[in-house]
Design an enzyme around this catalytic site. Structure first.
Site, PDB file in Angstrom:
ATOM      1  N   LYS A   1      90.842  61.792 106.134  1.00 53.56           N
ATOM      2  CA  LYS A   1      92.232  62.045 105.729  1.00 53.56           C
ATOM      3  C   LYS A   1      92.768  63.318 106.376  1.00 53.56           C
ATOM      4  O   LYS A   1      93.965  63.445 106.634  1.00 53.56           O
ATOM      5  CB  LYS A   1      92.321  62.132 104.204  1.00 53.56           C
TER       6      LYS A   1
ATOM      7  N   VAL B   1      83.194  60.481  99.976  1.00 51.29           N
ATOM      8  CA  VAL B   1      82.228  59.882  99.048  1.00 51.29           C
ATOM      9  C   VAL B   1      80.892  59.515  99.689  1.00 51.29           C
ATOM     10  O   VAL B   1      79.960  59.141  98.984  1.00 51.29           O
ATOM     11  CB  VAL B   1      82.798  58.643  98.307  1.00 51.29           C
TER      12      VAL B   1
HETATM   13  O1  DON Z   1      89.017  54.600 100.042  1.00 53.79           O
HETATM   14  C1  DON Z   1      87.935  54.896  99.565  1.00 53.79           C
HETATM   15  O2  DON Z   1      87.701  54.760  98.369  1.00 53.79           O
HETATM   16  C2  DON Z   1      86.863  55.440 100.475  1.00 53.79           C
HETATM   17  N1  DON Z   1      86.923  54.812 101.763  1.00 53.79           N
HETATM   18  C3  DON Z   1      87.036  56.905 100.657  1.00 53.79           C
HETATM   19  C4  DON Z   1      87.025  57.615  99.342  1.00 53.79           C
HETATM   20  C5  DON Z   1      86.644  59.020  99.421  1.00 53.79           C
HETATM   21  O3  DON Z   1      85.830  59.467 100.215  1.00 53.79           O
HETATM   22  C6  DON Z   1      87.228  59.872  98.380  1.00 53.79           C
HETATM   23  N2  DON Z   1      88.630  60.050  98.556  1.00 53.79           N
HETATM   24  N3  DON Z   1      89.343  60.961  98.358  1.00 53.79           N
END
Ligand code: DON
Length: 331
Positions: free
Chosen positions: A80, A274
């Site tokens: 992001k 995550v």
């Molecule tokens: O969209 C999602 O849930 C994962 N591809 C990424 C989430 C993540 O790392 C936390 N997001 N802020």
């Protein structure tokens, strides 16, 4: 310019820092058992949850590593940061702010509630999924391939190469992204998603599945720490205003709904994902001259066991220790 061409320094001070990092890795490694790998994305569930690695890169290109610093991991939410930089460089910050705000939420990263509660429903910030999907839809280009190319071009500027897409992680998330799909369709309905919904979702999930190591994230952190200046290429690769805007959002929103406490007790612009990655930009600190990396540095950490909020358990403890011992806080 790839960080892999940087030779680890051999000086005595760097050897001391290296031993210190190794000591902390050993100290915090057992904390990995307090978290677990993200299981809502099936391909992430099976990662080795005991891994813990770190890379620190200083302004002179000195790179110090410890632990599982070369283990590949997918960027997930760290992406992001990159998509935000890419769209700000393309359209300017004022235009981006018309599509996504810059306010923390205190909600979970995949929360949908504020989109309907606030009118007209502009996502609160680009570090939560809603805002990031909007940003992905804005990436330059008319197709998924073109949008991914524009993101990859930024990576080439920063780390000298475009990361490989982890197809397994991408496919796995594509088939289980019900919440993100719901967010994307809702964003389309309220006018905050450009173009085709499934295409925007594809770009968003592909950027999350780009694979890096801590050496890559440390270098990106270093460039942000220096307000967009690439000290190895000796070139301004991100405009200063964009780098500062990005760091402010990392600080206020980058650790999900633990961002406030993280700012208070660690105090450096940081973004986590995550899959257990953490990217940190440490600006120069002129009152800590006798401490390591007082000219600033980038820190990349990886440890896939995450807490309920979504942050790496051992990785956060390691970063907190580094921040305290080396006086890294910007406050
Ligand atoms: O969209 C999602 O849930 C994962 N591809 C990424 C989430 C993540 O790392 C936390 N997001 N802020």
């Amino acid at each position: 310019m790839s960080p892999s061409i940087l030779a680890p320094s051999e000086t005595e001070q760097h050897q001391q820092i290296s031993s210190q990092l190794l000591h902390w890795i050993e100290q915090f490694q057992e904390a990995t058992s307090q978290g677990k790998c993200a299981d809502y994305i099936p391909a992430l569930r099976d990662m080795n949850s005991q891994q813990l690695g770190v890379t620190v890169i200083g302004t002179d290109g000195t790179m110090i590593t410890a632990g599982d610093c070369e283990a590949p991991f997918t960027l997930q939410s760290i992406s992001k940061v990159l998509s935000l930089i890419a769209v700000c460089m393309e359209y300017g910050i004022p235009h981006v702010l018309q599509r996504v705000d810059a306010e923390p939420t205190g909600d979970a990263f995949n929360s949908i509630i504020r989109l309907e509660m606030s009118k007209p429903g502009r996502p609160y910030n680009p570090m939560i999924n809603a805002g990031a999907i909007t940003v992905s839809s804005m990436l330059a280009g008319d197709s998924v391939t073109q949008k991914m190319n524009s993101l990859n071009n930024l990576f080439v500027q920063l780390i000298g190469t475009a990361p490989v897409l982890n197809e397994e992680v991408y496919e796995s998330e594509w088939h289980t992204a019900h919440r993100n799909r719901a967010l994307a369709y809702y964003l389309k309905d309220i006018g905050f998603l450009d173009g085709d919904v499934e295409g925007a979702l594809e770009v968003y999930l592909k950027q999350c599945a780009l694979e890096v190591t801590t050496k890559d994230t440390a270098l990106i952190g270093l460039i942000l720490a220096l307000d967009g200046y690439h000290p190895i290429r000796q070139e301004q690769v991100i405009p200063k205003d964009v780098a500062r805007f990005t760091k402010s959002l990392m600080l206020t929103c980058g650790m999900y709904n633990a961002s406030g406490k993280f700012a208070a007790f660690v105090g450096v612009p940081t973004k986590s994902g995550v899959s257990g990655g953490i990217l940190t930009a440490v600006p120069p600190r002129y009152r800590s001259r006798d401490l390591p990396f007082s000219d600033g540095c980038g820190i990349g950490i990886f440890s896939p066991a995450i807490d309920d909020v979504g942050n790496s358990v051992a990785g956060s403890l390691l970063l907190k220790e580094m921040a305290q011992q080396w006086d890294l806080s910007i406050f």
